[in-house]
Write a protein that holds these residues in place. Structure first.
Motif, PDB file in Angstrom:
ATOM      1  N   PHE A 191       0.837  -1.206   0.000  1.00  9.38           N
ATOM      2  CA  PHE A 191       0.000   0.000   0.000  1.00  9.38           C
ATOM      3  C   PHE A 191       0.869   1.251   0.000  1.00  9.38           C
ATOM      4  O   PHE A 191       0.596   2.203  -0.719  1.00  9.38           O
ATOM      5  CB  PHE A 191      -0.926  -0.011   1.220  1.00  9.38           C
ATOM      6  N   ARG A 192       1.920   1.222   0.783  1.00  6.31           N
ATOM      7  CA  ARG A 192       2.827   2.369   0.894  1.00  6.31           C
ATOM      8  C   ARG A 192       3.463   2.681  -0.470  1.00  6.31           C
ATOM      9  O   ARG A 192       3.594   3.850  -0.847  1.00  6.31           O
ATOM     10  CB  ARG A 192       3.899   2.072   1.927  1.00  6.31           C
ATOM     11  N   PRO A 195       1.832   6.459  -2.042  1.00  4.81           N
ATOM     12  CA  PRO A 195       2.708   7.118  -1.076  1.00  4.81           C
ATOM     13  C   PRO A 195       2.112   8.380  -0.449  1.00  4.81           C
ATOM     14  O   PRO A 195       2.303   8.623   0.748  1.00  4.81           O
ATOM     15  CB  PRO A 195       3.976   7.433  -1.879  1.00  4.81           C
ATOM     16  N   LEU A 196       1.372   9.173  -1.219  1.00  3.73           N
ATOM     17  CA  LEU A 196       0.795  10.405  -0.655  1.00  3.73           C
ATOM     18  C   LEU A 196      -0.297  10.087   0.368  1.00  3.73           C
ATOM     19  O   LEU A 196      -0.341  10.684   1.444  1.00  3.73           O
ATOM     20  CB  LEU A 196       0.255  11.301  -1.763  1.00  3.73           C
ATOM     21  N   LEU A 197      -1.176   9.167   0.011  1.00  5.53           N
ATOM     22  CA  LEU A 197      -2.228   8.781   0.942  1.00  5.53           C
ATOM     23  C   LEU A 197      -1.625   8.141   2.190  1.00  5.53           C
ATOM     24  O   LEU A 197      -2.059   8.419   3.310  1.00  5.53           O
ATOM     25  CB  LEU A 197      -3.214   7.818   0.275  1.00  5.53           C
ATOM     26  N   GLN A 245       1.281   8.724   3.503  1.00  4.96           N
ATOM     27  CA  GLN A 245       1.879   9.784   4.325  1.00  4.96           C
ATOM     28  C   GLN A 245       0.807  10.539   5.101  1.00  4.96           C
ATOM     29  O   GLN A 245       0.992  10.861   6.273  1.00  4.96           O
ATOM     30  CB  GLN A 245       2.686  10.753   3.447  1.00  4.96           C
ATOM     31  N   LYS A 246      -0.327  10.806   4.464  1.00  7.52           N
ATOM     32  CA  LYS A 246      -1.423  11.488   5.159  1.00  7.52           C
ATOM     33  C   LYS A 246      -1.938  10.645   6.326  1.00  7.52           C
ATOM     34  O   LYS A 246      -2.242  11.166   7.392  1.00  7.52           O
ATOM     35  CB  LYS A 246      -2.566  11.798   4.187  1.00  7.52           C
ATOM     36  N   LEU A 247      -2.040   9.330   6.114  1.00  8.21           N
ATOM     37  CA  LEU A 247      -2.495   8.437   7.188  1.00  8.21           C
ATOM     38  C   LEU A 247      -1.506   8.444   8.353  1.00  8.21           C
ATOM     39  O   LEU A 247      -1.903   8.491   9.515  1.00  8.21           O
ATOM     40  CB  LEU A 247      -2.683   7.013   6.663  1.00  8.21           C
ATOM     41  N   VAL A 248      -0.219   8.407   8.049  1.00  7.30           N
ATOM     42  CA  VAL A 248       0.810   8.427   9.090  1.00  7.30           C
ATOM     43  C   VAL A 248       0.740   9.738   9.869  1.00  7.30           C
ATOM     44  O   VAL A 248       0.796   9.743  11.103  1.00  7.30           O
ATOM     45  CB  VAL A 248       2.215   8.217   8.474  1.00  7.30           C
ATOM     46  N   GLU A 249       0.598  10.853   9.164  1.00  9.16           N
ATOM     47  CA  GLU A 249       0.505  12.159   9.824  1.00  9.16           C
ATOM     48  C   GLU A 249      -0.741  12.251  10.699  1.00  9.16           C
ATOM     49  O   GLU A 249      -0.694  12.767  11.815  1.00  9.16           O
ATOM     50  CB  GLU A 249       0.514  13.275   8.784  1.00  9.16           C
ATOM     51  N   SER A 250      -1.853  11.738  10.195  1.00 13.10           N
ATOM     52  CA  SER A 250      -3.098  11.747  10.967  1.00 13.10           C
ATOM     53  C   SER A 250      -2.968  10.920  12.238  1.00 13.10           C
ATOM     54  O   SER A 250      -3.406  11.330  13.316  1.00 13.10           O
ATOM     55  CB  SER A 250      -4.241  11.218  10.107  1.00 13.10           C
TER      56      SER A 250
END
Length: 110
Positions: A88-89, A93-95, A97-102
Motif C-alpha cells: 500500500f505504501r 505514497p501520498l495517501l 503519508q497522510k495516514l501516518v501524519e493523521s
C-alpha cells in the motif's frame, strides 16, 4: 431432571484459515493480543461484549495449551499484514503519508 455438565466444550474453531471464538465472529487473535498486554479477562469481556467470561477464559486456555502453534500463526499474520502495508505504501505514497501524519496527530492529542 438433573443438569448434565458438558465435559468436552470447545471455545475456539478454525474458520477459513483463521481462529475464531465459537459462536461469534471475534478472532482468537483479538483475545490473545489483549491477554498478552496484560488485559484482565473481565476487561476483555468489556472490550468484546458479545463474548462471555467463559468464552474468554476458554480462548485463553486454548492459547496457553497451543501456545507454540498459535504464536507461529500470529507471526504469520503479522508478516502478511506488513507485506500488505508495504505494498500500500508503494502504490499510494501520498495517501500513506497522510495516514501516518493523521495517526501521529491523534497520538499527540492523547
Amino acid at each position: 431432571m438433573a443438569v448434565v455438565p458438558v465435559l468436552n466444550k470447545q471455545y475456539v474453531e478454525q474458520y477459513e484459515g483463521s481462529y475464531r471464538i465459537v459462536g461469534s465472529r471475534i478472532s482468537l487473535d483479538s483475545v490473545v493480543y489483549q491477554f498478552l498486554i496484560g488485559t484482565p479477562p473481565e476487561e476483555i469481556v468489556e472490550n468484546f461484549p458479545l463474548l462471555t467470561i467463559e468464552q474468554v477464559y476458554g480462548a485463553i486456555a486454548f492459547y496457553l495449551g497451543n501456545r507454540e502453534a498459535i504464536d507461529s500463526y500470529l507471526k504469520e499474520g503479522e508478516a502478511e499484514f506488513e507485506e500488505v502495508r508495504q505494498s500500500f505504501r508503494k502504490k499510494n505514497p501520498l495517501l500513506y503519508q497522510k495516514l501516518v501524519e493523521s495517526q501521529a496527530k491523534r497520538q499527540s492529542e492523547i
